[in-house]
Design a protein around this motif. Structure first.
Motif, short mmCIF file in Angstrom:
data_model
loop_
_atom_site.label_atom_id
_atom_site.label_comp_id
_atom_site.label_asym_id
_atom_site.label_seq_id
_atom_site.Cartn_x
_atom_site.Cartn_y
_atom_site.Cartn_z
N UNK A 54 49.48 41.75 52.61
CA UNK A 54 49.33 42.65 51.45
C UNK A 54 50.70 43.08 50.93
N UNK A 55 51.57 43.51 51.84
CA UNK A 55 52.90 43.98 51.42
C UNK A 55 53.72 42.83 50.84
N UNK A 56 53.68 41.68 51.49
CA UNK A 56 54.46 40.54 51.00
C UNK A 56 54.01 40.12 49.61
N UNK A 57 52.72 40.26 49.33
CA UNK A 57 52.18 39.88 48.02
C UNK A 57 52.45 40.94 46.96
N UNK A 58 52.54 42.20 47.38
CA UNK A 58 52.66 43.31 46.43
C UNK A 58 54.07 43.47 45.85
N UNK A 59 55.07 43.05 46.59
CA UNK A 59 56.46 43.24 46.14
C UNK A 59 57.00 41.94 45.55
N UNK A 60 58.04 42.05 44.77
CA UNK A 60 58.64 40.89 44.11
C UNK A 60 59.16 39.86 45.10
#
Length: 116
Positions: A54-60
């Motif tokens: 989730x975090x890897x997908x949410x940030x640039x």
């Protein structure tokens, strides 16, 4: 009475960063793997991996870089972006706690004592 604690949760559209994800990033940095970080936090590898995804997908840019296990074993580490996100989140948390200390205390004084 129990000490006051501040939990900061930030929403950016569908993306969210809060205390649990920050603790997971810290655990990955200290443990060197997603599975060890999950164990240290009492969560399954699947849940830990899901939060990292989730975090890897949410940030640039990804926050966590991982290498699959094998003969040499796997591992994970925070990327430069991950370190920046974590340190910025912790700095904001500290700033809110310090700047809002009087208001937090005022609200705490209005809380009813625990019932016996």
């Amino acid at each position: 009475m129990e000490l006051t604690r501040l939990m900061l949760r930030l929403y950016f559209g569908d993306a969210m960063l809060g205390p649990g994800k920050a603790r997971l990033l810290e655990a990955i940095a200290s443990e060197g793997s997603i599975s060890a970080a999950g164990r240290a936090m009492g969560m399954s590898y699947k849940r830990a991996w899901s939060l990292v995804d989730e975090m890897n997908s949410a940030f640039r840019a990804p926050l966590v870089d991982s290498v699959r296990g094998g003969p040499q074993g796997g591992g994970a580490a925070l990327t430069e972006t991950g370190e920046t996100v974590l340190s910025t989140y912790r700095a904001l948390e500290a700033k809110v706690a310090q700047t809002g200390a009087a208001e937090i205390a005022a609200l705490g004084a209005l809380v009813a004592p625990p019932k016996a």
